[in-house]
Design a protein around this motif. Structure first.
Motif: not given
Length: 490
Positions: A336-338, A79-81, A362-364
């Motif tokens: 989508l990122i969970s 997800g971070l990637e 807060w997302s990234a």
């Protein structure tokens, strides 16, 4: 560790995961998709994430609403990637294949959460940098101490309204109203507009016959606010956006204000309510509360790890066909990122996450939420004032009987009923007058309550124009997902 499909447990009968996996579903739904729009998912999302990860690995095929397919990333590292990868993944949804070919129409319930809007959230590259620069520079001018004072005084006014009853429903009477009052002040609306804004927003959220009129009222209100501020600049976010070197046009101003106000209301409500639920139901926190300590920051950290207000979002669109973690992602199919599932991975799990803020709530990357600081101030002060005023407050029903609003994106309680020893009725002045008299902000653009304007923005660019009984209000809030999503525009 992420289990492979072969090594994972067998899904229960009837689960879509029984079908053989293929490439990510996209508009055709060719890969068996897990539905995320019903009460079964809302009641136990973490169970659903665990089954997805065990069956499909770090990327699962999901159905956001009937006929709307996407890929859901449940891995923290992946997800971070993806959130940081602007070369392969776009935030701008105008390449969404299913919407381009008509498979998903504008009237689809999830379309408002994912379709293009001319704001910082749905832009890439220079356009995003320009719009985000205006937002971040303006928010950076907000003095957190002045903000804290206003939240505290607004909270006291709301608590006074129900303290003498000995009971309250904290979603409709507190958590949903307080953020609206605060943002009304931050954006420089007339103090008397606060109650009207709350009324308008509740009509919009209630999805009743007044919703369309309420939406028109909201747009007219923001248009009027922008016009008024162009004539009389002051020490508020609207004025700072107008005066920003990026020279936003009126339409751009309205879109950024709608984005900020919407992102700061329903998600803020969920952060406050989810943290209160935790503080009132979890033995780790309840014991500390009874001992006179209020570990509010610990509760906020725990919620942001386990039940973030926006649990599944961070929508991205592959710019071209690519393979990620063994899954073929097609150009223009949403990913989508969970945040909730990623945070819950075994590698990051711990009994207590106090002070650890490496979560993705807060997302990234370039689109990390720019309002993290004020959001945390609003939530922490709101919770502290409530618990300080009503220290013996407790849930009116068992925690396991609390219900959750359905929807694929958020983690939102439908109601939060509480009880407490009634307090003597306070002598409360009229609401609008109370807010007006309590406003702590200097009225001048360079007032001492505000930080100097930063100069880190981009240069000016060309613009174009068995469940517990619920009150009637709480029951209606179960129908809010679509209109809440439309208004929030995230």
């Amino acid at each position: 560790m992420t289990n492979s499909p072969a090594a994972g447990p067998v899904p229960p009968p009837g689960c879509p995961a029984h079908a053989a996996p293929a490439e990510a579903g996209g508009a055709t739904g060719s890969r068996a998709a897990v539905p995320m729009y019903g009460s079964e998912f809302a009641d136990d999302p973490h169970g659903a994430y665990a089954r997805m990860r065990a069956t499909f690995g770090p990327i699962a095929p999901v159905e956001l609403s009937p006929g709307v397919y996407a890929s859901l990333v449940t891995s923290y590292q992946l997800g971070l990637e993806i959130l940081r990868d602007t070369e392969r993944f776009a935030k701008d949804p105008r390449g969404w294949r299913a919407m381009q070919d008509g498979t998903v129409g504008l009237d689809n319930p999830v379309a408002p959460m994912m379709m293009y809007r001319p704001n910082a959230l749905f832009s890439d590259g220079e356009a995003h940098a320009r719009l985000r620069g205006a937002i971040t520079d303006s928010l950076d001018r907000v003095d957190p101490h002045a903000l804290s004072e206003y939240v505290e005084r607004s909270a006291e006014t709301l608590i006074d309204a129900f303290a003498s009853r000995g009971r309250a429903e904290l979603i409709t009477e507190y958590a949903s109203v307080l953020p609206l009052l605060v943002f009304n002040q931050l954006f420089g609306a007339r103090p008397a507009d606060g109650p009207k804004l709350v009324e308008t927003m509740m009509k919009l959220f209630d999805s009743g016959e007044d919703a369309a009129a309420a939406n028109d009222e909201l747009l007219q209100w923001i248009s009027g606010l922008v016009a008024e501020k162009r004539e009389h600049l002051a020490a508020d976010v609207t004025s700072w956006l107008i005066a920003h070197p990026s020279q936003l046009a009126d339409e751009e101003l309205m879109q950024q204000i709608i984005l900020l106000m919407a992102a700061g209301t329903d998600p803020q409500q969920n952060l406050i309510a989810n943290a209160l639920r935790l503080l009132l139901s979890d033995d780790r926190f309840a014991g500390e509360l009874s001992g006179g300590s209020m570990p509010v920051q610990d509760a906020l950290d725990e919620v942001l790890w386990n039940d973030p207000p926006m649990a599944n979002y961070g929508t991205r669109f592959p710019r071209y066909d690519c393979e990620v973690a063994g899954v073929r992602l097609r150009k223009g199919d949403p990913v989508l990122i969970s945040y909730a599932a990623a945070n819950h991975e075994a590698a990051l799990a711990s009994d207590r996450r106090s002070g650890n803020r490496a979560h993705l709530a807060w997302s990234a990357g370039a689109h990390r939420c720019p309002a993290e600081r004020p959001a945390r101030v609003i939530a922490s002060v709101a919770i502290e004032r409530l618990l300080d005023r009503l220290p013996d407050m407790e849930l009116a029903v068992p925690a396991e009987q609390l219900t959750w609003r359905t929807g694929p994106f958020h983690r939102a309680l439908a109601a939060l009923p509480v009880r407490f020893p009634a307090q003597a009725a306070a002598q409360v002045e009229p609401f609008a007058a109370s807010v007006s008299n309590s406003a702590p902000f200097d009225a001048s653009p360079g007032g001492s309550q505000w930080k100097p304007a930063p100069s880190s923005s981009t240069p000016p660019a060309a613009t174009s124009s068995e469940k517990q009984p619920e009150s009637q209000q709480a029951a209606r809030r179960r129908l809010l997902s679509f209109l809440t999503a439309w208004w929030r525009g995230q």
